[in-house]
Write a protein that holds these residues in place. Structure first.
Motif, PDB file in Angstrom:
ATOM      1  N   ASP A  59       0.835  -1.204   0.000  1.00 14.24           N
ATOM      2  CA  ASP A  59       0.000   0.000   0.000  1.00 14.24           C
ATOM      3  C   ASP A  59       0.875   1.261   0.000  1.00 14.24           C
ATOM      4  O   ASP A  59       0.560   2.250  -0.661  1.00 14.24           O
ATOM      5  CB  ASP A  59      -0.949   0.005   1.203  1.00 14.24           C
ATOM      6  CG  ASP A  59      -2.186  -0.849   0.946  1.00 14.24           C
ATOM      7  OD1 ASP A  59      -2.382  -1.267  -0.213  1.00 14.24           O
ATOM      8  OD2 ASP A  59      -2.949  -1.094   1.893  1.00 14.24           O
ATOM      9  N   ARG A  60       1.988   1.207   0.748  1.00 19.42           N
ATOM     10  CA  ARG A  60       2.918   2.339   0.702  1.00 19.42           C
ATOM     11  C   ARG A  60       3.631   2.378  -0.657  1.00 19.42           C
ATOM     12  O   ARG A  60       3.855   3.452  -1.220  1.00 19.42           O
ATOM     13  CB  ARG A  60       3.962   2.231   1.819  1.00 19.42           C
ATOM     14  CG  ARG A  60       4.789   3.522   1.935  1.00 19.42           C
ATOM     15  CD  ARG A  60       6.007   3.355   2.825  1.00 19.42           C
ATOM     16  NE  ARG A  60       7.020   2.538   2.194  1.00 19.42           N
ATOM     17  CZ  ARG A  60       7.532   1.427   2.721  1.00 19.42           C
ATOM     18  NH1 ARG A  60       7.118   0.993   3.897  1.00 19.42           N
ATOM     19  NH2 ARG A  60       8.451   0.733   2.074  1.00 19.42           N
ATOM     20  N   ASN A  61       3.969   1.213  -1.183  1.00 21.69           N
ATOM     21  CA  ASN A  61       4.638   1.168  -2.486  1.00 21.69           C
ATOM     22  C   ASN A  61       3.787   1.838  -3.571  1.00 21.69           C
ATOM     23  O   ASN A  61       4.327   2.505  -4.454  1.00 21.69           O
ATOM     24  CB  ASN A  61       4.947  -0.269  -2.909  1.00 21.69           C
ATOM     25  CG  ASN A  61       5.870  -0.987  -1.943  1.00 21.69           C
ATOM     26  OD1 ASN A  61       5.765  -2.191  -1.744  1.00 21.69           O
ATOM     27  ND2 ASN A  61       6.789  -0.254  -1.313  1.00 21.69           N
ATOM     28  N   VAL A  62       2.472   1.656  -3.489  1.00 17.57           N
ATOM     29  CA  VAL A  62       1.611   2.294  -4.480  1.00 17.57           C
ATOM     30  C   VAL A  62       1.664   3.821  -4.330  1.00 17.57           C
ATOM     31  O   VAL A  62       1.745   4.550  -5.321  1.00 17.57           O
ATOM     32  CB  VAL A  62       0.159   1.773  -4.382  1.00 17.57           C
ATOM     33  CG1 VAL A  62      -0.796   2.631  -5.200  1.00 17.57           C
ATOM     34  CG2 VAL A  62       0.090   0.319  -4.869  1.00 17.57           C
ATOM     35  N   LEU A  63       1.688   4.294  -3.075  1.00 15.69           N
ATOM     36  CA  LEU A  63       1.849   5.740  -2.846  1.00 15.69           C
ATOM     37  C   LEU A  63       3.185   6.226  -3.409  1.00 15.69           C
ATOM     38  O   LEU A  63       3.265   7.287  -4.037  1.00 15.69           O
ATOM     39  CB  LEU A  63       1.849   6.049  -1.347  1.00 15.69           C
ATOM     40  CG  LEU A  63       0.531   6.216  -0.618  1.00 15.69           C
ATOM     41  CD1 LEU A  63       0.820   6.582   0.847  1.00 15.69           C
ATOM     42  CD2 LEU A  63      -0.300   7.307  -1.281  1.00 15.69           C
ATOM     43  N   GLN A  85      -1.178  -5.028  -6.709  1.00 12.33           N
ATOM     44  CA  GLN A  85      -1.532  -4.644  -5.339  1.00 12.33           C
ATOM     45  C   GLN A  85      -2.578  -5.577  -4.728  1.00 12.33           C
ATOM     46  O   GLN A  85      -2.402  -6.045  -3.595  1.00 12.33           O
ATOM     47  CB  GLN A  85      -1.973  -3.169  -5.310  1.00 12.33           C
ATOM     48  CG  GLN A  85      -2.108  -2.574  -3.918  1.00 12.33           C
ATOM     49  CD  GLN A  85      -3.496  -2.753  -3.323  1.00 12.33           C
ATOM     50  OE1 GLN A  85      -4.376  -3.303  -3.992  1.00 12.33           O
ATOM     51  NE2 GLN A  85      -3.671  -2.323  -2.090  1.00 12.33           N
ATOM     52  N   PRO A  86      -3.669  -5.892  -5.438  1.00 10.11           N
ATOM     53  CA  PRO A  86      -4.666  -6.793  -4.835  1.00 10.11           C
ATOM     54  C   PRO A  86      -4.109  -8.186  -4.513  1.00 10.11           C
ATOM     55  O   PRO A  86      -4.513  -8.794  -3.525  1.00 10.11           O
ATOM     56  CB  PRO A  86      -5.761  -6.891  -5.911  1.00 10.11           C
ATOM     57  CG  PRO A  86      -5.585  -5.678  -6.768  1.00 10.11           C
ATOM     58  CD  PRO A  86      -4.119  -5.381  -6.748  1.00 10.11           C
ATOM     59  N   GLN A  87      -3.173  -8.685  -5.337  1.00 13.55           N
ATOM     60  CA  GLN A  87      -2.576  -9.993  -5.042  1.00 13.55           C
ATOM     61  C   GLN A  87      -1.670  -9.914  -3.828  1.00 13.55           C
ATOM     62  O   GLN A  87      -1.755 -10.735  -2.906  1.00 13.55           O
ATOM     63  CB  GLN A  87      -1.750 -10.490  -6.241  1.00 13.55           C
ATOM     64  CG  GLN A  87      -2.578 -10.951  -7.409  1.00 13.55           C
ATOM     65  CD  GLN A  87      -1.696 -11.502  -8.535  1.00 13.55           C
ATOM     66  OE1 GLN A  87      -0.491 -11.688  -8.385  1.00 13.55           O
ATOM     67  NE2 GLN A  87      -2.310 -11.756  -9.680  1.00 13.55           N
ATOM     68  N   GLU A  88      -0.777  -8.911  -3.830  1.00 18.21           N
ATOM     69  CA  GLU A  88       0.227  -8.828  -2.755  1.00 18.21           C
ATOM     70  C   GLU A  88      -0.430  -8.584  -1.398  1.00 18.21           C
ATOM     71  O   GLU A  88       0.009  -9.114  -0.383  1.00 18.21           O
ATOM     72  CB  GLU A  88       1.248  -7.710  -3.044  1.00 18.21           C
ATOM     73  CG  GLU A  88       1.991  -7.846  -4.372  1.00 18.21           C
ATOM     74  CD  GLU A  88       3.027  -8.966  -4.413  1.00 18.21           C
ATOM     75  OE1 GLU A  88       2.837  -9.997  -3.744  1.00 18.21           O
ATOM     76  OE2 GLU A  88       4.025  -8.802  -5.143  1.00 18.21           O
ATOM     77  N   ILE A  89      -1.473  -7.778  -1.386  1.00 19.00           N
ATOM     78  CA  ILE A  89      -2.110  -7.469  -0.103  1.00 19.00           C
ATOM     79  C   ILE A  89      -2.694  -8.752   0.510  1.00 19.00           C
ATOM     80  O   ILE A  89      -2.609  -8.952   1.723  1.00 19.00           O
ATOM     81  CB  ILE A  89      -3.181  -6.355  -0.266  1.00 19.00           C
ATOM     82  CG1 ILE A  89      -3.328  -5.573   1.039  1.00 19.00           C
ATOM     83  CG2 ILE A  89      -4.539  -6.872  -0.671  1.00 19.00           C
ATOM     84  CD1 ILE A  89      -2.258  -4.581   1.298  1.00 19.00           C
ATOM     85  N   GLN A  90      -3.218  -9.641  -0.329  1.00 19.70           N
ATOM     86  CA  GLN A  90      -3.719 -10.921   0.199  1.00 19.70           C
ATOM     87  C   GLN A  90      -2.575 -11.777   0.729  1.00 19.70           C
ATOM     88  O   GLN A  90      -2.729 -12.447   1.759  1.00 19.70           O
ATOM     89  CB  GLN A  90      -4.501 -11.687  -0.879  1.00 19.70           C
ATOM     90  CG  GLN A  90      -5.850 -11.093  -1.223  1.00 19.70           C
ATOM     91  CD  GLN A  90      -6.737 -10.860  -0.002  1.00 19.70           C
ATOM     92  OE1 GLN A  90      -6.933  -9.726   0.414  1.00 19.70           O
ATOM     93  NE2 GLN A  90      -7.238 -11.934   0.579  1.00 19.70           N
ATOM     94  N   HIS A  91      -1.425 -11.745   0.034  1.00 18.77           N
ATOM     95  CA  HIS A  91      -0.270 -12.480   0.552  1.00 18.77           C
ATOM     96  C   HIS A  91       0.037 -11.994   1.970  1.00 18.77           C
ATOM     97  O   HIS A  91       0.269 -12.784   2.888  1.00 18.77           O
ATOM     98  CB  HIS A  91       0.981 -12.263  -0.315  1.00 18.77           C
ATOM     99  CG  HIS A  91       0.834 -12.720  -1.738  1.00 18.77           C
ATOM    100  ND1 HIS A  91       1.801 -12.505  -2.691  1.00 18.77           N
ATOM    101  CD2 HIS A  91      -0.175 -13.370  -2.368  1.00 18.77           C
ATOM    102  CE1 HIS A  91       1.403 -13.020  -3.849  1.00 18.77           C
ATOM    103  NE2 HIS A  91       0.205 -13.541  -3.676  1.00 18.77           N
TER     104      HIS A  91
END
Ligand SMILES: [Fe+2]
Ligand SMILES: [Fe+2]
Length: 283
Positions: A59-63, A85-91
């Motif tokens: 989430d910070r990486n996207v910022l 982002q949606p994949q990594e956040i689930q990881h």
């Protein structure tokens, strides 16, 4: 058709495929049953914590990305916003839930601090030619990060199987590691395409900035570098960190440095992994 638009079409097709074949992993699909929680926590607890933190910090990486790249190609935004982002956040959520199930505290994450250095890069990147330099750095970081993830998840998988924790191996680690090579492929394709288009001064600048800014995945301070060293020690790659570095930076070496040296890996990559192990051992 130009090389650029060909690469672009291949990238869009690649991201389309990832979106279809790799939906974010559902938490309900995970079997958190563990045979010996104390043993798993003692052996791999800190590894799970490190991986959970790094995955959640997307989430910070996207910022950071929106700061660094004010006007990215559409396919970059498509990849990081709709697929990556949606994949990594689930990881991250799955790994963090697992460590909590083991009786550990959840990962401490930094989800919103964008460093001053990145702010400066972002301001310069309003110039298109400079944004291409920053994009190249993003792809190089992405390659090193995703390659590190694949290698680390492979070792974690073997270790968890060895402990007889089949549910964790098959429903946590295996599904997560299956999603990482597609991310790596995106960055590699992007990096190769963009590198072939950069002018001499842009390549020179990429080399200088990369040499000064490289760090192992998830390391933003001395403590996190030591944490990464501990992960390397537990995964059994601390004594062979040079080989790990070669695997992580193979394409980076080929693109940026093949003209200049016969080395198999950039010296700053070797040094960064050696330093992480050193920091862990002296802590
Ligand atoms: Fe991941
Ligand atoms: Fe990934």
């Amino acid at each position: 058709m130009s090389t650029a638009s060909l690469t672009d079409r291949r990238l869009v097709a690649h991201v389309d495929r990832l979106a279809v074949e790799h939906p974010p992993i559902d938490l309900d699909s995970v079997d958190f049953s563990v045979r010996r929680p104390d043993l798993l926590a003692a052996r791999y607890g800190h590894v799970l914590d490190y991986m959970a933190r790094v995955e959640l910090e997307v989430d910070r990486n996207v910022l950071e990305l929106t700061t660094m790249l004010p006007d990215p190609p559409e396919v970059d935004r498509y990849f990081y916003a709709d697929v990556w982002q949606p994949q990594e956040i689930q990881h991250g959520l799955i790994l963090d839930r697992l460590q909590v199930e083991l009786g550990r505290p959840p990962a401490v994450t930094d989800l919103d601090t964008v460093s001053a250095k990145l702010e400066v890069l972002g301001r310069l990147a309003h110039l298109g030619a400079f944004q291409d330099v920053v994009r190249m750095l993003y792809y190089l970081t992405g390659m090193a990060t995703e390659r590190s993830a694949v290698l680390a998840y492979n070792l974690l998988y073997d270790g968890v199987v060895e402990l007889g924790e089949d549910a964790v191996a098959q429903t946590v680690v295996a599904p997560i590691r299956r999603q990482e090579p597609g991310h790596y492929a995106f960055y590699q394709l992007s990096a190769r395409g963009l590198w072939s288009e950069l002018a001499g001064w842009q390549k020179w600048l990429v080399r200088q900035l990369r040499r000064r800014s490289f760090g192992p995945v998830g390391t933003n301070n001395a403590e996190q570098r030591a944490d990464f060293g501990d992960v390397m020690i537990t995964l059994g790659i601390a004594d062979d960190s040079d080989r790990f570095a070669v695997q992580v930076a193979r394409v980076e070496q080929e693109l940026l440095w093949a003209h200049a040296s016969g080395l198999p890996v950039p010296p700053y990559v070797l040094a960064a992994f050696r330093d992480a192990v050193e920091a862990a051992r002296t802590r």
